[in-house]
Design a protein around this motif. Structure first.
Motif, PDB file in Angstrom:
ATOM      1  N   ARG B 520       0.767  -1.152   0.160  1.00 36.02           N
ATOM      2  CA  ARG B 520      -0.196  -0.090  -0.043  1.00 36.02           C
ATOM      3  C   ARG B 520       0.903   1.255   0.187  1.00 36.02           C
ATOM      4  NH1 ARG B 520      -4.969  -1.491   4.159  1.00 36.02           N
ATOM      5  NH2 ARG B 520      -5.678   0.706   3.375  1.00 36.02           N
ATOM      6  N   ALA B 521       1.938   1.113   0.660  1.00 34.95           N
ATOM      7  CA  ALA B 521       2.897   2.499   0.742  1.00 34.95           C
ATOM      8  C   ALA B 521       3.390   2.612  -0.480  1.00 34.95           C
ATOM      9  CB  ALA B 521       3.887   2.194   1.651  1.00 34.95           C
ATOM     10  N   GLU B 567      -6.212   6.519   3.490  1.00 36.26           N
ATOM     11  CA  GLU B 567      -5.296   5.474   2.832  1.00 36.26           C
ATOM     12  C   GLU B 567      -3.737   5.918   3.716  1.00 36.26           C
ATOM     13  OE1 GLU B 567      -5.335   3.116   0.988  1.00 36.26           O
ATOM     14  OE2 GLU B 567      -3.355   2.603   0.501  1.00 36.26           O
ATOM     15  N   HIS B 568      -3.560   7.045   4.078  1.00 36.58           N
ATOM     16  CA  HIS B 568      -2.570   7.407   4.688  1.00 36.58           C
ATOM     17  C   HIS B 568      -2.649   6.852   6.203  1.00 36.58           C
ATOM     18  CE1 HIS B 568      -0.741  10.354   7.834  1.00 36.58           C
ATOM     19  NE2 HIS B 568       0.562   9.699   7.151  1.00 36.58           N
ATOM     20  N   LYS B 569      -3.917   6.925   6.682  1.00 34.07           N
ATOM     21  CA  LYS B 569      -4.031   6.374   8.143  1.00 34.07           C
ATOM     22  C   LYS B 569      -3.938   4.803   8.236  1.00 34.07           C
ATOM     23  CE  LYS B 569      -6.713  10.285   9.885  1.00 34.07           C
ATOM     24  NZ  LYS B 569      -7.859  11.076   9.828  1.00 34.07           N
ATOM     25  N   SER B 575       2.072   0.165  10.038  1.00 32.78           N
ATOM     26  CA  SER B 575       3.324   0.591  10.537  1.00 32.78           C
ATOM     27  C   SER B 575       3.504   0.453  12.152  1.00 32.78           C
ATOM     28  CB  SER B 575       4.035   1.853   9.989  1.00 32.78           C
ATOM     29  OG  SER B 575       5.162   2.086  10.692  1.00 32.78           O
ATOM     30  N   GLN B 576       2.583   1.143  12.575  1.00 32.93           N
ATOM     31  CA  GLN B 576       2.506   1.036  13.993  1.00 32.93           C
ATOM     32  C   GLN B 576       2.375  -0.082  14.928  1.00 32.93           C
ATOM     33  OE1 GLN B 576      -0.567   3.926  14.507  1.00 32.93           O
ATOM     34  NE2 GLN B 576       1.047   5.867  14.923  1.00 32.93           N
ATOM     35  N   THR B 599       9.392   4.453   4.516  1.00 32.98           N
ATOM     36  CA  THR B 599       9.131   4.226   5.986  1.00 32.98           C
ATOM     37  C   THR B 599       7.842   5.028   6.297  1.00 32.98           C
ATOM     38  OG1 THR B 599      10.435   6.341   6.479  1.00 32.98           O
ATOM     39  CG2 THR B 599      11.615   4.273   6.570  1.00 32.98           C
ATOM     40  N   SER B 600       7.074   4.872   7.560  1.00 34.49           N
ATOM     41  CA  SER B 600       6.050   5.416   7.798  1.00 34.49           C
ATOM     42  C   SER B 600       6.232   6.967   7.980  1.00 34.49           C
ATOM     43  CB  SER B 600       5.360   4.869   9.033  1.00 34.49           C
ATOM     44  OG  SER B 600       6.291   4.851  10.104  1.00 34.49           O
TER      45      SER B 600
END
Lengths: 86, 895
Positions: B520-521, B567-569, B575-576, B599-600
């Protein structure tokens, strides 16, 4: 405008027969030795052309010859004349 | 160094003294003769007395030999042959001879003494004979410790007088002069007879007389010496003194015998003492030896060691030292003891002494037993030492083996615990963890393979314990360490395996998350990059439409931001989750995403940037909108003016060119017209300047395009310059044409022909022709330039004339020059030759009179002087070669 260099061997039957071209220029006149005119029916016809620049006469480099010197060299060359022209 | 002369002198003196002494026998001093006569007489009488007779005169009374024979019988206790009874001389001689023969039989050689001298009453001979007898019978027996008779007597005297300090008997003459020696001898044997303490050296006569008196009275020794003679004679007669002293000797014979007994006792005691000494020595040696054996045996029986090879080696060395250095003297001692014992027993037996019985426990057999015990102990000790050495060597070997194996093992285990406890896998990626797990599995099998060695080590340690190895404490502790460590390694291995498996599970979970994140990133990041790029895109717009399009696009972009935020969230959440799991299981190695470098933080930053950039973009677009509006105004202003000025310039250029074509009116008319035009143009300059000002504004606003006009400042400037240039050039051309026309004598028509031809081919209106254009131009003007070699040469000839510098450009002026040359038919050699030929009536030569007839005088003379004679066919005298002359005028010659 061909700039090719040609070696011509002219021959005549005797000293009384002229070579049949008019020579123009010389180192004393500030112009290269140039064939000014070729006479019909002469040994030069079909060989030399108007505008040909003479580079060598016989075995001599003709660049530095005066008009008279070139004239004399050609006169003294007998019945066979070798010219390098361009 | 002593002076040899002095030494010799003293030596000679002593020698001479002695010589003198012996000489005296021959050369008798009268004083001595007197003394001898008196003494010898007394001596003889002391013996003859026993036979009831005596002599008065020594040289007289022995003449018949009878008393001589009697004396000899008395003193020897033997019987001599019967004496001859006659009184005749020969009887006397015979009797004396019998006496002499007896003496000789007693072993005395009478060399110089003859019977006749005695018979004749020779004093000297008689005294000599008596001395010989005294010496043989009174003195010869005196033999103390195997000395000569004289020395024996002297030694006897010395010994007897030794306790008396003021007596020093050195000889038989001077030593006796003070009489103390005699007194001492008497006092020594019969202290009751005189009080020696009262005697003084200073009273020789008294002393002598005292002695002589006591000897006579109590010892039955007649006075043989005279006190006065002794004192007064510088040197008393030795023989006399000796004779008298010998009487003392014999008188004290009893005492002598006692002394002999004492000597014998001494001897016996000495033997006893020697024996006792030997016994004591035996006892001492035996004690010493036994003590040594007693001391040594326990050492030999002490079969304890410190259990080290070195200790045993030290003992062995001590044993060797014992065998090499300590035992041999004892062996000798033992042999000596046995020898001493045997010697002692032999001595005891020989001296009729009872056999020696050593004290309790020191019997020879006791010693032999002790010695045997020692040797047994010694043998046992040596055997024990060797076996102990072998045992310890074996132990040492075992210990070495233990050490070697332990070393290898410890070397192998080095770092293993740390390795097992290492938290390295926590920083691993999944694939690395899988590799670590494989590695761990390999280690586990390696560990299993090492079980054997640990067991071997333990077995060796056990054996060392069983064999009581001296450093078993260290072995045990080391073995214990190895076993403990082995157990720890097992536990740690198990722990690590569990930890690795857990980490693998977690990492696989994280890996899923990473993969999702990466999936997704990546597109989101791309979108962000694109968006950021677009948002800061350095647009260059030149029109209102373009900026409007950009604003529309931006509005459209803003519509998509809501979706992007979702999408960002979602991505950040992924990542979290990774962070949470990695922290929870303490596996920081899983944090890094292997599937993407994104990276996030990057995402968040970029997202933040995008969100910031959006309003900025809005503002930039608005600013640009306004700028475009302003530009539009500038464009219109410039265009309005340019659209006036441009066409004006073009019109003017056309007018100049038209004037330059020279088709209307005379050259002078054209020139005037051009001058007027120039005036007009100069006045128009202010428009250009105004336009330049507008252009500057446009340029400062960075406007590059202007769709309201086809003219740019550059083209206008060029046009302007071109206008000015063409006015000047055309003016100049026309002026030149006027000059040419006037000098070459060509007509306006000819000039116009050339001009129109040139202009026709000067399609670019540059006033220049390329060689090809020029060639076409020449052909159109009637030059026969064929498309063959001849034509080529002809064209080259012409090019050499019109373009001597090979610039490949033909200018109108040069072209015009060429054309006038080619067409004016005046000045070439050929033209001259043709002219002469006309004058010569078509002959190839000319005659002087013909020249003089046809030409002015000057020119005729000039020609006649310069022309070479004609030598060609059909020559006549005086004929001149006008052809050579003509060509030479132009620097040409016919050949």
């Amino acid at each position: 405008m061909s700039q090719g260099i040609l070696t011509l061997n002219l021959a005549r039957d005797g000293a009384s027969m002229p070579w049949g071209f008019r020579l123009q220029g010389g180192s004393d006149l500030g112009q290269p030795l140039t064939i000014q005119r070729v006479f019909l029916g002469s040994p030069s016809e079909g060989e030399l052309h108007r505008g040909d620049i003479i580079m060598r006469i016989g075995d001599r480099d003709s660049n530095r010859l005066t008009h008279q010197e070139a004239h004399d060299v050609i006169v003294r060359s007998g019945n066979n004349l070798k010219l390098v022209v361009k | 160094m002593a002076n040899p002369d002095m030494y010799n002198e003293s030596f000679n003196e002593r020698y001479m003294d002695q010589e003198e002494e012996w000489e005296r026998e021959g050369l008798l001093d009268p004083a001595w003769e007197k003394q001898q006569r008196k003494t010898f007489t007394a001596w003889c009488n002391s013996h003859l007395r026993k036979a009831g007779t005596q002599i008065e005169n020594i040289e007289e009374d022995f003449r018949n030999g009878l008393k001589l024979m009697l004396l000899l019988e008395v003193i020897s206790g033997e019987t001599l042959p019967r004496p001859d009874r006659g009184k005749m001389r020969f009887h006397k001689i015979a009797n004396v001879n019998k006496g002499l023969e007896f003496i000789e039989r007693k072993g005395v050689k009478l060399v110089s003494i003859g019977a006749e001298e005695i018979v004749d009453g020779n004093v000297k001979m008689t005294l000599g004979l008596i001395w010989t007898i005294i010496l043989r019978f009174a003195i010869q027996d005196i033999s103390v410790e195997e000395m000569t008779a004289k020395e024996g007597l002297l030694l006897w005297c010395q010994r007897k007088t030794a306790p008396y300090k003021n007596v020093n008997v050195q000889n038989f003459h001077l030593s006796w002069k003070d009489g103390l020696a005699f007194c001492a001898l008497i006092h020594r044997h019969r202290p009751d007879l005189l009080d020696y303490g009262k005697l003084s050296k200073d009273n020789p006569i008294e002393n002598l007389n005292l002695a002589f008196d006591i000897a006579e009275k109590y010892l039955n020794i007649p006075r043989m010496l005279d006190a006065e003679d002794m004192v007064n004679t510088p040197k008393p007669d030795e023989r006399a003194v000796m004779t008298y002293v010998s009487c003392y000797y014999h008188a004290f014979q009893g005492a002598q015998q006692a002394e002999t007994a004492a000597n014998r006792i001494c001897k016996v005691l000495k033997v006893n003492q020697e024996n006792e000494r030997l016994m004591e020595e035996y006892e001492r040696l035996a004690s010493d030896l036994l003590e040594w054996i007693r001391r040594t045996t326990p050492w030999l029986e002490n079969k304890t060691t410190d259990n080290t090879l070195n200790g045993v080696l030290k003992k062995l060395n001590e044993f060797r030292t014992y065998r090499r250095s300590h035992k041999p003297p004892r062996v000798e001692q033992k042999a000596k003891l046995e020898t001493s014992f045997n010697t002692l027993q032999t001595k005891l037996r020989l001296s009729n002494r009872p056999a020696y019985l050593p004290s309790e426990g020191k019997m020879v057999s006791d010693i032999a037993n002790a010695w045997k015990g020692l040797e047994t102990a010694e043998k046992g000790f040596e055997e024990w030492l060797l076996s102990e050495m072998m045992r310890l060597e074996r132990l040492d070997h075992l210990a070495q083996k233990f050490k070697h194996k332990a070393d290898i093992h410890e070397d192998w285990t080095k770092g293993k615990e740390e390795m097992l406890q290492s938290q390295d896998f926590r920083k691993c990626k999944l694939y690395e963890l899988k590799a670590l797990k494989k590695k761990h599995e390999a280690f586990e099998s390696d560990l299993a393979a090492h079980q054997d060695r640990v067991e071997q080590i333990a077995a060796i340690a056990q054996e060392l314990n069983a064999l009581n190895y001296h450093d078993v404490a260290n072995i045990n502790s080391r073995c214990q360490r190895i076993c403990d460590q082995w157990d720890r390694l097992g536990t740690l291995t198990q722990k690590r395996r569990t930890a690795l498996e857990e980490a693998e599970r977690v990492l696989e979970k994280i890996d899923q998350l990473h993969l999702e994140f990466a999936k997704r990133a990546a597109p989101f990041n791309n979108w962000l990059d694109g968006a950021r790029e677009d948002l800061v895109d350095m647009f260059i717009v030149h029109t209102m439409d373009e900026i409007q399009a950009l604003i529309d696009a931006h509005e459209q972009f803003k519509q998509t931001l809501g979706e992007a935020d979702k999408e960002h969230k979602a991505i950040i959440a992924l990542s979290q989750e990774v962070q949470t799991i990695a922290t929870q299981y303490q596996i920081p190695g899983g944090i890094e995403n292997p599937y993407t470098t994104i990276t996030s933080t990057t995402i968040t930053n970029k997202w933040g940037e995008v969100k910031q950039l959006v309003p900025k973009r809005d503002q930039i677009l608005q600013t640009e909108m306004m700028r475009q509006q302003s530009n539009e105004r500038l464009r219109r202003k410039f265009a309005e003016k340019a659209n006036v000025v441009g066409p004006w310039i073009e019109h003017q250029i056309d007018a100049v060119l038209a004037a330059g074509m020279g088709m209307q009116g005379t050259l002078e008319d054209q020139l005037n017209k051009l001058k007027q035009m120039e005036q007009t143009v100069v006045q128009y300059r202010s428009h250009i300047d105004e336009l330049e000002k507008f252009n500057q504004e446009v340029q400062e606003a960075m406007i590059y395009e202007n769709r309201y006009t086809q003219y740019s400042m550059e083209t206008l400037r060029v046009g302007w310059e071109q206008l000015l240039t063409s006015i000047h050039r055309t003016t100049n051309e026309i002026e030149n044409q006027i000059l040419t026309r006037d000098s070459k004598g060509i007509t306006q028509e000819q000039l116009n022909d050339c001009r129109s031809s040139f202009n026709h081919f000067d399609k670019t209106r540059s006033g220049r022709l390329t060689p090809e254009e020029f060639k076409s131009c020449l052909v159109s003007l009637g030059f026969n330039i064929r498309n063959d070699r001849q034509g080529e040469a002809e064209f080259r000839r012409i090019m050499n004339i019109v373009d001597p510098n090979n610039t490949n450009i033909v200018q109108f002026e040069v072209f015009l020059d060429f054309m006038t040359k080619e067409s004016s038919d005046t000045d070439t050699a050929e033209q001259i030759i043709e002219s002469f030929r006309i004058l010569a009536g078509d002959k190839p030569y000319i005659m002087p009179d013909e020249l003089q007839r046809e030409l002015p005088q000057d020119q005729a003379d000039y020609c006649i002087q310069r022309m070479p004679p004609y030598k060609g066919p059909g020559a006549v005298p005086g004929a001149l070669d006008y052809m050579s002359f003509s060509t030479s005028l132009y620097g040409e010659s016919d050949l």
